[in-house]
Each structure stands twice: as C-alpha cells, then as structure tokens.
Design a protein around this motif. Structure first.
Motif, mmCIF file in Angstrom:
data_model
loop_
_atom_site.group_PDB
_atom_site.id
_atom_site.type_symbol
_atom_site.label_atom_id
_atom_site.label_comp_id
_atom_site.label_asym_id
_atom_site.label_seq_id
_atom_site.Cartn_x
_atom_site.Cartn_y
_atom_site.Cartn_z
ATOM 1 N N MET B 1 0.864 -1.215 0.000
ATOM 2 C CA MET B 1 0.000 0.000 0.000
ATOM 3 C C MET B 1 0.876 1.232 0.000
ATOM 4 S SD MET B 1 -3.242 0.321 2.459
ATOM 5 C CE MET B 1 -3.104 1.918 3.151
ATOM 6 N N ASN B 2 1.595 1.379 -1.004
ATOM 7 C CA ASN B 2 2.653 2.376 -0.994
ATOM 8 C C ASN B 2 2.488 3.208 -2.245
ATOM 9 O OD1 ASN B 2 5.092 3.720 -0.989
ATOM 10 N ND2 ASN B 2 6.238 1.952 -1.711
ATOM 11 N N ASP B 3 1.654 4.174 -2.177
ATOM 12 C CA ASP B 3 1.270 4.874 -3.398
ATOM 13 C C ASP B 3 1.471 6.365 -3.206
ATOM 14 O OD1 ASP B 3 0.172 5.620 -5.787
ATOM 15 O OD2 ASP B 3 -1.863 5.599 -5.014
ATOM 16 N N ASN B 4 2.416 6.883 -3.957
ATOM 17 C CA ASN B 4 2.676 8.321 -3.851
ATOM 18 C C ASN B 4 1.466 9.142 -4.239
ATOM 19 O OD1 ASN B 4 5.423 8.108 -3.110
ATOM 20 N ND2 ASN B 4 5.872 7.485 -5.185
ATOM 21 N N SER B 5 0.732 8.686 -5.235
ATOM 22 C CA SER B 5 -0.379 9.508 -5.688
ATOM 23 C C SER B 5 -1.463 9.563 -4.628
ATOM 24 C CB SER B 5 -0.942 8.950 -6.986
ATOM 25 O OG SER B 5 -1.349 7.616 -6.812
ATOM 26 N N ARG B 6 -1.606 8.498 -3.856
ATOM 27 C CA ARG B 6 -2.577 8.568 -2.763
ATOM 28 C C ARG B 6 -2.212 9.722 -1.853
ATOM 29 N NH1 ARG B 6 -2.089 4.765 2.524
ATOM 30 N NH2 ARG B 6 -3.392 5.996 3.881
ATOM 31 N N ARG B 7 -0.950 9.792 -1.472
ATOM 32 C CA ARG B 7 -0.585 10.790 -0.482
ATOM 33 C C ARG B 7 -0.570 12.174 -1.082
ATOM 34 N NH1 ARG B 7 3.879 10.432 0.593
ATOM 35 N NH2 ARG B 7 4.552 8.796 -0.788
ATOM 36 N N PHE B 9 -2.803 13.257 -2.954
ATOM 37 C CA PHE B 9 -4.178 13.710 -2.951
ATOM 38 C C PHE B 9 -4.709 13.913 -1.531
ATOM 39 C CE2 PHE B 9 -4.706 13.883 -7.257
ATOM 40 C CZ PHE B 9 -4.650 12.691 -7.944
#
Lengths: 552, 193
Positions: B1-7, B9
């Motif tokens: 669960m390592n998503d730059n785009s999540r963070r 946003f």
C-alpha cells in the motif's frame, strides 16, 4: 499452555520481531527443541480483534502507529536535505502487531526467479551502485520456497515463466475477479501471458484453517477469517503449542547488549508499562524489518562497535531498496464490484527480466486490482479522475457511477541498491521514550523510474485493449514512503561488503543473526514477503544446526 | 500500500499526536462514536461543536455532498461523525475549522454563511477550495459519509447505498460483470501457453 520465561533466565534465542520472518523462526526453532522468547513491539491482536473500520485502520493508522507512545519517523530524498516527517503516512510503513506486516498485507507471493540471484553475473556491473549477486542461488532456496507454499499456505497455479518447483501448489488459485478478467482479456489480445496470481490466501480449507470468504478487506486490514496466511495464524500458534515459545507483545527493544567476549548476551526493551527490562539469551535473531533492524543495530553501538553493533562493514542501514511502482486507473461501462474479494487475481510477468534493448536496467510485474478503490472513503477521496469536480452535485453523481466500475493496474519494479538510500538515526527527533527516530533517505535510481513508466505504458495498452471507458495514469514520481524495506543488512561472503554471511550470521558477532527484508542483496520485482519467508525457513534450519552442534 | 499519488491527494491534516493515547482510549472512543449514533437519532445536542460551528460545518458538508434524490451530507450525519471524532486527537483540527468558519462568515458579509442561499454558498467555497480548512472538511465529509454507521455518519448506510457498496463482508463469485462474462473456467485454471 502459555509459557513464560523469566527475564533473568538465559533462553536459547531471543527473536526481535514476530512478523513474516520472526514468526517462522520462532516456530522452527521452538519445534526443534529450543527455548524462544519473541519480543514484539505491537499488541497481540487476534482474528476476533480485526475490524473493517476503514476510518480507524486506514486513516488513524491503528496498526502502523506504536501502540503505547508516539514513535515518529523522518524522510528526506538525499543527505543534502534536512529530514522531516511526512504528512500522512510513515516513511517506513509497516504493521506493529503480532504477525507484523504479514497481518495487513495484500498477500501477493512471487518467488524470485533464478536470474534474480545472479543479475550482476548475467548483466555485468552497474557503476556507482551496490549491484551484486546473492551468495545463494535459486536452487538452494527452492526447497524453502516450497516450505512457504505448504506451511504458510499459498494458492496458485504455475505460470508460463515460473522457475522449477519441487512440489505443486497446495491449493488452486482463488476465483478470478472482474479486474483480473479484464487484465487477462487485454493482455491476451496483445500477445502477453496473463496468469493467476499466487497469493498467501487460502482458497480451500488447509492446515486446519478456513478458506477465504472474499470479504474485500485484505489490504491494510487483518483477516478475521484466518484465511490470509499471516504468521499470526500459520506459525505463531504452532510455536506456542510447543510449550517452548513465549510471544511477548508490547515489548519495544532499544538495545542489544554484548559482554566482554563480544557475544550478545541480552536484549533490553521497554515493557507494556514502559519499564526497562532485559532478557538474557544465548543468541539473538533480529527480524524486525528492514527499517527497525538497522535502527536497533545503530542504537546498540558500544566501544567495540562504535558505528553500531555488527557494523564493521559500515553497511548497516545502507543499500535501502523498495520496489518501484506505477498505478494506472480505469473505469469500465459495467460494474466490476472489485470491492468484493481479494485484491489481485491475475498478473502478467512478460516484462520480468531486464532487457538491455530498453536502454535501462530493470524488470517488473503487472497486476490488476481495485487497490485503494476497494474502500469507500478512500475511493471518494481520490478515486475519481482529476478533471471531475472534487465536490458538489456533479462529484456526487460521479461517485455513484465510479465506485463499482473502477479498477487499477499496478506495475511493480526492481529497485537499484544505492548507498545514498539508507536508514539512519535521526540526529534530532526522538520517540517519547528517547529512542532516535528512524530517518529514511531515499531517491529512486533513474532506471527504477524508467521501468515504472515502461510498465505504465504497457498498462495503458492493456486497458485500451480490454475496452476501458476511461483511463488515467497516476504520474510516476520518486517514492517517499516505503512498505517494502529491503537490503539494509545485506547478505554476502565478504565481511567488508556485507553485514551477514550466507547463513544470516553477523560476520563479527557469532551469536547474532539477522533475517528479514534487510538481508536482501537485490530487490526482486515486488512482493518480497515470500522470499523473506523462504530465507527465514532456511536460516532457521542452519541456525538450529549450529546451535545443536554448540557452534553458537 | 505504498502509493505516492494517494498521499499527494490526501490533504494535509494537523492531527493531534499521541497515537498511544488512541490505543489506550480505544474502547471509550468507539463508545463515544456509538453514542453519537444514538444522539443523532434522538436529535440531542452536539458535545464538542457549538451551534454556530455545527451549522456552518453542516452547510459546508452539504455543499460537498448535496442532497439530490438521496440524502446530503448533513442528513447522513457527517456532523455527528465530526463531533465524535473530537473526543480524541482529531480535536486538534477544531481551531482550524473555527478559523475557517470565521473566514466564510467574513466572505458572506451581512448574512452569515450558514444562512446564505445554496448558490451563494457555492460561489464563496469555490474561491476558498484551496484552503487547508476546506480540504480538511472535504476529508471529514467524505469520511463521515462513507465510514461505518457506528461512527455517527452514513446514516442507515445511505452513503454506502449511494455508491453500491454492500457491507456483507463475505461474497461468492461471480463478483461483477466481467468475471461473469469473461472468467468462469472451473478452478480458474488458465491454459498457459
């Protein structure tokens, strides 16, 4: 029967960490007849404790926060910057709970291929990097991969590129989901070779455990059915059943002590009441993950080990690798309902090997999954395309449409080992108990980003071929937070260029072993847990043998 | 669960720290949330939100997810969700929200923001949507709409019904249109080439 050891009792092994590696080491060594204490900083959550409360687990970080006090971390891209905390996720992201990150992972289990162990020989050197062969081969590790299949519990079917295996999968794959069916359709039409995803999730009753109920809350959550093959359900109960293994939760280690001869003799920790305790042991196995393990070694410096325990090579904490990632989102015109079921049901490994013709080093795997859109709040927050209004009546209309129609394709890549990427102790920030904070310094090698973008281009092609109504890629940017924490105490035959030998024994401290993601020499293509666990089964066998022969 | 785009946003939130506190207080925290559910149904007063703060935040939430043929954020109980959150470390964002309300009232002029017509409220928010206050309200509104109902919002699972999520927590295949149509080989064994 729960065994309790006195701290003044010299047990055979203290294992620091009860996760993917620690759980296996605890079980193997206690079954072999040794007395084992496992120190775990997290609480002892069990199946009945796991909720699907998205707010609590995902937004409040229930399992990633320290249970008893504030334990912050800092991040910087390079040593030219001052490290600072990240806004909303720890730089080193892992679960603090008995079973470790094997409790909250998505359970993708990819074996390495033979080439992963010897890419330096196959491809030649990469100047200015830690690119190196492993001291072991796939063939040596294969029997232990098979132990993982059959003892941890892995479902799947052989794929078209699989390395040889000595036994078949113990269980067939889980049912395909719409995201997987679409990946399959798109990939096949492009001449690629999609295959069922190997998962550490039971598709059938196995080893006395119940199969998956397809609840949809794999990623980030504990499994209330016991079907996801964490060490919490597959290994820890077997360890405790021997009567020789104590799992001691809420125990936060801060130092490993050595005695006059240079051997480790006790592990000092804060207990559940924040009181200092010291457990005596004949040997110590560090399995705290690729961030916590080097942190503890660096905190255990002494006159004999001025740069940190077992750090004569200077490599403790260095060569931090993750796995690169790309994410490509899509809608389809009919509902997928990918919020049901496990995350990944199909993968594509056609681009696994590095190909010099691409112009950069790297390889990777592609998978299809709902990813963060499996969860209602997260989907609402970030799941609609950037050109859709972010709030208001139109936004609400899109949400009604998008949640059931959404999927993602993930690309997962190699990560080049670089000395500049590392775990160190933050010089300023400490946790509430005075321990220096983990400082994670990381910037992807250009080839890692190139490979992630390459896989993203393939993902777009696959989604187009599958007939997506709308596709939008998330821009590939250098990673900050890492969930795969690899390479920081690498294995090797040369004490000047590695931290542990091929049996996970410290080159300098004969009764200190290190076995977790930090042991990796190369990153693989993603999903490292299976390799961590194969290494743990192998390490346990050798460590048990050394102990039995009085060689520790 | 390592998503730059999540963070990139997810908005920055000044959270109260003290995660250890949360663990020790967890039973009380959930009890507070459950009680919020009961208070919502009996229309009792909020515990942590003064009336003007509550009504203005309610107006902002209603702008973010307005009523159409389904309940808007206010009816769904988002403000009850926020009230319950302020039992714990999230109370750290209260000053920011109060400052945001003040800003909105200043922009509203003679009439308070909460009393303006819907379209005029929208116009004001469009000009301040980049502010951290608004981003936090967006997060809390969506969380209050789609979190489990025991937390005070998502009344009668209206949030979940809106998007087609069902909390059955156990499913059998086939799951959706495309695995029904395209998948479905028994045992899901692919013929590998």
């Amino acid at each position: 029967m729960t065994r309790r050891f006195k701290t003044s009792e010299t047990v055979d092994f203290v294992i620091i960490g009860s996760g993917a590696a620690g759980g296996i080491l605890a079980k193997e060594l206690s079954v072999a007849g040794f007395d084992v204490v496992v120190l775990e900083q997290g609480p002892y959550r069990r199946e009945g404790d796991f909720s699907h409360d998205e707010w609590n687990v995902i937004f409040d970080g229930e399992m990633s926060n320290h249970p008893l006090w504030n334990d912050p971390q800092t991040f910087r891209a390079s040593d030219a910057e001052v490290a600072a905390p990240l806004a909303d996720i720890p730089p080193a992201f892992y679960a603090r709970t008995v079973g470790g990150s094997s409790v909250h992972f998505s359970a993708n289990y990819w074996r390495f291929r033979p080439s992963d162990f010897r890419e330096r020989t196959l491809l030649g050197p990469m100047q200015g990097t830690g690119f190196a062969d492993w001291p072991i081969t796939y063939e040596e590790l294969e029997p232990y991969y098979t132990k993982v299949d059959w003892q941890i519990g892995v479902s799947g079917t052989p794929g078209p590129f699989d390395a040889p295996r000595s036994k078949p999968y113990p269980m067939p794959p889980l049912p395909v989901k719409s995201s997987g069916a679409l990946l399959e359709k798109g990939a096949r039409s492009l001449g690629l070779h999609p295959q069922p995803a190997p998962l550490a999730i039971l598709s059938q009753p196995f080893n006395g455990r119940a199969p998956c109920i397809q609840c949809g809350f794999c990623m980030g959550f504990g499994c209330e059915a016991g079907a996801k093959s964490s060490t919490l359900v597959s290994m820890i109960p077997l360890a405790e059943a021997t009567g020789r293994c104590e799992i001691r939760p809420l125990s936060t280690v801060f130092r490993i002590e050595t005695e006059a001869s240079g051997k480790v003799d006790k592990v000092v920790y804060f207990d559940a009441g924040r009181v200092e305790q010291a457990q005596k042991a004949r040997a110590v196995i560090l399995a705290a993950n690729g961030a916590e393990t080097p942190r503890l070694l660096l905190m255990s410096e002494s006159n004999r080990h001025p740069d940190g325990l077992a750090n004569g090579s200077g490599l403790v904490g260095k060569y931090l690798m993750g796995n690169g990632h790309s994410v490509t989102a899509a809608w389809f015109d009919q509902p997928l309902n990918d919020f049901k079921g496990v995350q990944v049901s199909r993968i594509v490994h056609d681009f696994y090997e590095s190909d010099p013709a691409r112009g950069f080093y790297g390889g990777g795997g592609i998978d299809a999954r709902p990813f963060l859109d499996a969860m209602p709040i997260l989907h609402a927050l970030i799941g609609v395309p950037p050109d859709v209004p972010a709030w208001g009546a139109e936004f609400k209309k899109f949400l009604r449409y998008s949640f059931t129609r959404k999927m993602n394709i993930l690309g997962s890549t190699t990560s080049v080992p670089l000395e500049r990427n590392n775990i160190t102790l933050d010089p300023e920030l400490k946790d509430d108990m005075g321990r220096p904070a983990i400082r994670l310094t990381y910037r992807d090698h250009d080839d890692d980003l190139a490979m992630a973008r390459f896989l993203q281009e393939r993902a777009i092609e696959i989604l187009q071929a599958a007939g997506a109504e709308r596709i939008w890629p998330h821009q590939v940017v250098p990673a900050t937070s890492q969930a795969h924490l690899l390479g920081t105490c690498r294995m090797g035959d040369d004490p000047a260029r590695s931290v542990v030998d091929r049996y996970h024994r410290s080159h300098e401290v004969p009764n200190l072993f290190i076995c977790d993601g930090s042991s990796f020499v190369s990153s693989g293509r993603g999903q490292p847990t299976m390799t961590i666990q194969a290494l743990a089964f192998r390490a346990a066998e050798h460590i048990g043998r050394f102990a039995g022969r009085g060689e520790i | 669960m390592n998503d730059n785009s999540r963070r990139s946003f997810i908005s920055t939130v000044s959270r109260g720290l003290g995660s250890g506190w949360l663990a020790t207080q967890w039973p009380l925290f959930l009890a507070a949330a459950t009680t919020a559910c009961e208070r919502r149904e009996s229309d009792a007063a909020y515990v942590h939100l003064a009336p003007h703060l509550a009504s203005t935040l309610g107006a902002v939430a209603e702008q973010i997810l307005p009523q159409d043929d389904t309940p808007g954020a206010r009816d769904i109980g988002v403000i009850w969700f926020i009230d319950a959150l302020f039992e714990g470390p999230w109370s750290g964002v209260k000053p920011m929200l109060e400052a945001g309300v003040q800003l909105l009232d200043e922009r509203a002029g003679a009439v308070r923001f909460a009393d303006l017509p819907f379209k005029e409220q929208t116009a004001i928010l469009e000009r301040v949507e980049g502010e951290q206050f608004f981003q936090v309200m967006r997060l809390l509104t969506l969380a209050g709409t789609f979190a489990m109902p025991a937390r005070g919002g998502n009344r009668e699972k209206a949030g979940w019904s809106l998007i087609g999520f069902e909390d059955r927590h156990a499913w059998q295949p086939p799951f959706g249109h495309y695995d029904t149509q395209l998948g479905g080989k028994s045992d899901d064994r692919l013929e590998t080439t």
